[in-house]
Design a protein around this motif. Sequence first.
Motif, mmCIF file in Angstrom:
data_model
loop_
_atom_site.group_PDB
_atom_site.id
_atom_site.type_symbol
_atom_site.label_atom_id
_atom_site.label_comp_id
_atom_site.label_asym_id
_atom_site.label_seq_id
_atom_site.Cartn_x
_atom_site.Cartn_y
_atom_site.Cartn_z
ATOM 1 N N LEU A 39 0.844 -1.417 0.045
ATOM 2 C CA LEU A 39 -0.191 0.014 -0.052
ATOM 3 C C LEU A 39 0.764 1.198 0.060
ATOM 4 O O LEU A 39 1.879 1.309 0.539
ATOM 5 N N PHE A 40 0.391 2.171 -0.681
ATOM 6 C CA PHE A 40 0.939 3.664 -0.765
ATOM 7 C C PHE A 40 2.333 3.771 -1.037
ATOM 8 O O PHE A 40 3.035 4.743 -0.634
ATOM 9 N N LEU A 41 2.728 2.961 -2.050
ATOM 10 C CA LEU A 41 4.057 3.318 -2.446
ATOM 11 C C LEU A 41 3.958 4.234 -3.681
ATOM 12 O O LEU A 41 3.086 4.323 -4.518
ATOM 13 N N THR A 42 5.081 4.823 -3.786
ATOM 14 C CA THR A 42 5.012 5.967 -4.760
ATOM 15 C C THR A 42 6.511 5.552 -5.701
ATOM 16 O O THR A 42 7.469 4.734 -5.319
ATOM 17 N N GLN A 43 6.286 6.211 -6.714
ATOM 18 C CA GLN A 43 7.527 5.887 -7.853
ATOM 19 C C GLN A 43 8.871 6.318 -7.485
ATOM 20 O O GLN A 43 9.918 5.911 -7.704
ATOM 21 N N ILE A 44 9.058 7.303 -6.447
ATOM 22 C CA ILE A 44 10.288 7.867 -5.696
ATOM 23 C C ILE A 44 10.844 6.606 -4.905
ATOM 24 O O ILE A 44 12.050 6.562 -5.095
ATOM 25 N N GLN A 45 9.830 6.196 -4.196
ATOM 26 C CA GLN A 45 10.523 4.991 -3.231
ATOM 27 C C GLN A 45 10.982 3.699 -4.263
ATOM 28 O O GLN A 45 12.009 3.225 -3.957
ATOM 29 N N ILE A 46 10.170 3.600 -5.259
ATOM 30 C CA ILE A 46 10.697 2.543 -6.150
ATOM 31 C C ILE A 46 11.989 2.979 -6.899
ATOM 32 O O ILE A 46 13.019 1.986 -6.841
ATOM 33 N N ASN A 47 12.181 4.059 -7.162
ATOM 34 C CA ASN A 47 13.515 4.688 -8.020
ATOM 35 C C ASN A 47 14.598 4.562 -7.033
ATOM 36 O O ASN A 47 15.855 4.150 -7.474
ATOM 37 N N ALA A 48 14.335 4.689 -5.816
ATOM 38 C CA ALA A 48 15.293 4.906 -4.741
ATOM 39 C C ALA A 48 15.814 3.474 -4.241
ATOM 40 O O ALA A 48 16.826 3.334 -3.798
ATOM 41 N N ALA A 49 14.923 2.505 -4.381
ATOM 42 C CA ALA A 49 15.337 1.267 -3.859
ATOM 43 C C ALA A 49 15.905 0.423 -4.949
ATOM 44 O O ALA A 49 16.255 0.668 -5.956
ATOM 45 N N ARG A 50 16.419 -0.708 -4.390
ATOM 46 C CA ARG A 50 17.180 -1.804 -5.200
ATOM 47 C C ARG A 50 16.383 -3.193 -5.666
ATOM 48 O O ARG A 50 16.185 -3.705 -4.721
ATOM 49 N N GLY A 51 15.874 -3.052 -6.747
ATOM 50 C CA GLY A 51 14.884 -4.035 -7.335
ATOM 51 C C GLY A 51 15.749 -4.904 -8.290
ATOM 52 O O GLY A 51 16.818 -4.608 -8.975
ATOM 53 N N ASN A 52 15.132 -5.803 -9.125
ATOM 54 C CA ASN A 52 15.465 -6.490 -10.157
ATOM 55 C C ASN A 52 14.280 -7.115 -11.062
ATOM 56 O O ASN A 52 13.232 -6.754 -10.895
ATOM 57 N N GLU A 53 14.538 -7.652 -12.201
ATOM 58 C CA GLU A 53 13.381 -8.296 -12.912
ATOM 59 C C GLU A 53 12.434 -9.139 -12.389
ATOM 60 O O GLU A 53 11.267 -9.108 -12.788
ATOM 61 N N ASN A 54 12.731 -9.825 -11.178
ATOM 62 C CA ASN A 54 11.685 -10.403 -10.237
ATOM 63 C C ASN A 54 11.209 -9.802 -9.415
ATOM 64 O O ASN A 54 10.191 -10.216 -8.489
ATOM 65 N N THR A 55 11.288 -8.435 -9.280
ATOM 66 C CA THR A 55 10.596 -7.557 -8.353
ATOM 67 C C THR A 55 9.072 -7.114 -9.119
ATOM 68 O O THR A 55 8.851 -7.018 -10.302
ATOM 69 N N VAL A 56 7.945 -7.431 -8.220
ATOM 70 C CA VAL A 56 6.682 -7.320 -9.061
ATOM 71 C C VAL A 56 6.218 -6.016 -8.039
ATOM 72 O O VAL A 56 6.118 -6.062 -6.935
#
Length: 283
Positions: free
Chosen positions: A253-270
């Motif tokens: 809930l309540f995620l923003t694009q800023i948070q996603i941009n700042a985090a470390r994910g990969n192709e398996n992050t949904v």
Amino acid sequence: MNKINTLFEPDIDLSIFKPYTIDCSKCCGLCCVALYFSKIDGFPDNKNAGIPCNHLQHDYKCKIHSTLSKRGLKGCMAYDCFGAGQQITSHLAEPPNWKVLSSKETKTIFDSFSNIMQVHQVLWYLTVASTLGLEKSEKEQISLLLNQGKELTSQSLEILQNMDIKSFREKSSLVLRKICLNIANKFSAHGKSDSNPNYMAKNFKQKNLIGKDFSMSLLIAANLEGANLLGANFLGADMRDTNIKNTDLSHSLFLTQIQINAARGNENTVLPPYLYAPISWQH
């Protein structure tokens, strides 16, 4: 799982997020001019607010955009204006030449940009809330606030420059806090927030965090890889360098694009369908 199933509406009209999603192709480089930059915060140079970035070109595109990740410019990569840039640009009669505009003209544009960005951020959270399976009274409150916010942002630059957004933000904050509390109460094990929500570098790898309240918490460099985050609340959480690789956040809930941009994910992050994976995750 019943609690989770009742938490979300079955179908989401993704177009409702479009006004608060950045489209740099329709912006005149506002973030690269209006904002203060610091190299310490992951920007290419130190610069004062109101001064164009050295890498901003005449067509408002970034000369080094394709190499931001390689250069480690996390500030540039994480930044998101919630669509304020293209909205302000749409008010301008012609593309601005930042080097010749008067201080009065730039102040009007920059102050309006700041106000719109703050209102759009609130409207983003309210829009996310509108997709949840809330009580009728909560839905009505969200709808009223969404309409109020849209009315605020539809005015001229001269009005936007000086508009009072404090009342709108405070009313929205109260409603969102109440919704977050009601959601947290649905989850007896993880829903309650901690009194000191500092999770910097904490290891949550593959933990069961269903309904966890991470709102306003520090998650810098925390490890959420493979954690169960169904219904977890991330409103206002600091997610710089948070590890969300191989993690399903599609029903968080309540995620923003800023948070996603700042985090470390990969192709398996949904991700939720209204967010997108940054290009930097491909490297």
